[in-house]
Design an enzyme around this catalytic site. Structure first.
Site, short mmCIF file in Angstrom:
data_model
loop_
_atom_site.label_atom_id
_atom_site.label_comp_id
_atom_site.label_asym_id
_atom_site.label_seq_id
_atom_site.Cartn_x
_atom_site.Cartn_y
_atom_site.Cartn_z
N HIS A 192 0.82 -1.16 0.04
CA HIS A 192 0.04 0.03 0.04
C HIS A 192 0.80 1.27 -0.19
CE1 HIS A 192 -3.67 1.95 0.27
NE2 HIS A 192 -4.47 1.32 0.84
N ALA A 193 2.26 1.13 0.33
CA ALA A 193 2.81 2.08 0.49
C ALA A 193 3.39 2.59 -1.01
CB ALA A 193 4.21 2.13 0.99
#
Length: 484
Positions: free
Chosen positions: A134-135
């Site tokens: 998700h980064a």
């Protein structure tokens, strides 16, 4: 070289073995495709998609946010894998395999993605599951990355090879420490500025909105600002308290996944019959399915659930890297038994937060993240998540609706029959997440859960379909009663 935004870095620092921060997508293909063809395609298109080539470079001692740097060499033999389902290759077996893969952490020494070609689906089908950290990207950005390796026709014209990415130097330790020192010096000023910018939105921030006087302070600031600017008054948000449910609490490292597809034309027919939006219908179907699941367990709260709804902050062209999203908090009227009343309650709640966002865009998630000292963010956030999980939930679940292409796409010459989103669950967001993605005349819905909290996840998929038929019946009955 690009430094991670504060929000992107938070997805890294918040990750634990139980709270894995992966998002992904499952594409079901009409027919088989070979791994060699898939590797060749990804190798060709990776020059167009930076997250497929970049890895994380941490700052010594965690004093500052990490950097994205070009990987020296991307080992596609590692990143693109294949597996086969046992006979008979059912959808449930496919979902179970995706759940197992989704719960594994990505290797941070490499670009933060993996792709799996899955053979053996019933009916001669195959599938491709892609997961990213998700980064690297949010839901909308993830759909755009997937689109970069898909084609609009089975045999597209040969593309000119993309020029190789420009060499991106990795800074030395001394350089990043100097930059970190500069940020530390500027930290107090930045923190004060971010706090001031956040004050008008205190009533939107989970947990903070519960503090005595938070809504009054933010409302006063917004009213004063609007009066000076002679603008419209911003709608006031109700004070929401999330009730305790079976899927709120500390999550385990296990995951379960289920999926289903609704016909977009039927959803549009329902929304036209009731004068609402497609998103209103999707949210109402979610409320109906979760209500039914809670009733089955004798655990339906008398109050509405509290849900977080991501809103994209991307410009119209979709440009921009990383996570460009904010969260709006609203009620999910699971306590309402009548389908029509439930839909109208959803419509009113969604209209309120949309009107508010239009008049007062609130990127509080980014602003809040930017103001926190980097060295303390991970420890503080993990402690806060743990406290929330063990005491009282701030929200009950996250429900997301991502727009997708309404035309067929192809992968290695095979038509993509469906694309199901795969999201994440955390201690703070709850052990259940529901994401919808519209594609080629359908709304594909992916349901992710912690199976220790949400057993029988496939019941939810069935309840979504039943809720759609229930709303159709209500709409038809209403049309029959309508005066001519």
């Amino acid at each position: 070289m690009r430094q991670l935004s504060a929000l992107d870095a938070q997805f890294l620092s918040l990750e634990t073995d139980a709270g894995v921060a992966n998002i992904g997508g499952l594409s079901v293909l009409d027919g088989e495709c070979s791994r060699n063809d898939l590797v060749a395609l990804v190798g060709e298109r990776s020059a167009l998609v930076a997250p497929l080539r970049q890895r994380i470079m941490p700052v010594p001692f965690g004093l500052d946010r990490p950097y994205w740097v070009e990987a020296e060499a991307v080992d596609l033999g590692y990143h693109v894998r294949e597996t086969r389902l046992p006979h008979p290759g059912s959808d449930r077996q496919l979902a179970a395999q995706v759940a197992r893969l989704h719960g594994r952490r990505l290797d941070r020494r490499r670009p933060l993605w993996e792709m799996y070609l899955i053979h053996g689906l019933r009916g001669g089908r195959s599938a491709v599951y892609v997961k990213l950290h998700h980064a690297t990207v949010d839901g909308v950005g993830g759909a755009q990355i997937l689109a970069a390796v898909l084609d609009r026709e089975p045999r597209p014209p040969r593309r000119a090879p993309a020029p190789p990415a420009a060499p991106d130097y990795a800074p030395g330790s001394a350089e990043v420490l100097v930059r970190a020192g500069a940020r530390l010096v500027a930290g107090p000023v930045r923190l004060v500025r971010c706090l001031l910018e956040t004050v008008p939105y205190l009533d939107e921030i989970p947990l903070v909105s519960r503090l005595p006087g938070a809504a009054r302070v933010s409302g006063t600031i917004r009213s004063a600002t609007r009066c000076l600017a002679k603008g419209e008054q911003v709608p006031v948000l109700p004070r929401l308290t999330a009730p305790r449910t079976p899927f709120n609490g500390p999550v385990s490292s296990r995951r379960s996944f289920a999926f289903t597809t609704l016909r977009l034309d039927e959803v549009k027919w329902i929304k036209n019959a009731f004068g609402v939006t497609v998103n209103d219908v999707v949210m109402t179907l979610t409320a109906a399915a979760v209500r039914r699941w809670l009733l089955d367990r004798g655990a339906l709260p008398e109050e509405p659930l509290v849900t977080a709804v991501p809103f994209s902050l991307r410009e119209a062209d979709g440009a921009g890297a990383g996570n460009q999203v904010t969260l709006m908090i609203t009620s999910l009227p699971t306590q309402i038994a009548d389908p029509r009343e439930r839909l109208q309650a959803v419509h009113a709640a969604m209209r309120r937060i949309k009107d508010r966002r239009k008049l007062a865009p609130a990127p509080w998630l980014q602003t809040w993240s930017e103001g926190m000292p980097t060295a303390l963010t991970g420890l503080g956030d993990r402690a806060a998540f743990s406290l929330i999980a063990h005491t009282s939930p701030v929200i009950n679940l996250v429900v997301s609706n991502v727009p997708g292409p309404q035309h067929p796409l192809y992968l290695c010459g095979r038509r993509v029959l469906a694309m199901y989103p795969v999201s994440a669950v955390t201690d703070a967001s709850g052990g259940l997440g529901i994401t919808a993605l519209s594609y080629d005349g359908g709304i594909a819905i992916g349901i992710i859960a912690d199976p220790t909290m949400v057993p029988n996840i496939w019941h939810l998929a069935g309840y979504l379909r039943e809720a759609s038929q229930e709303l159709k019946s209500c709409a038809r009955a209403g049309l029959r009663r309508a005066p001519v």
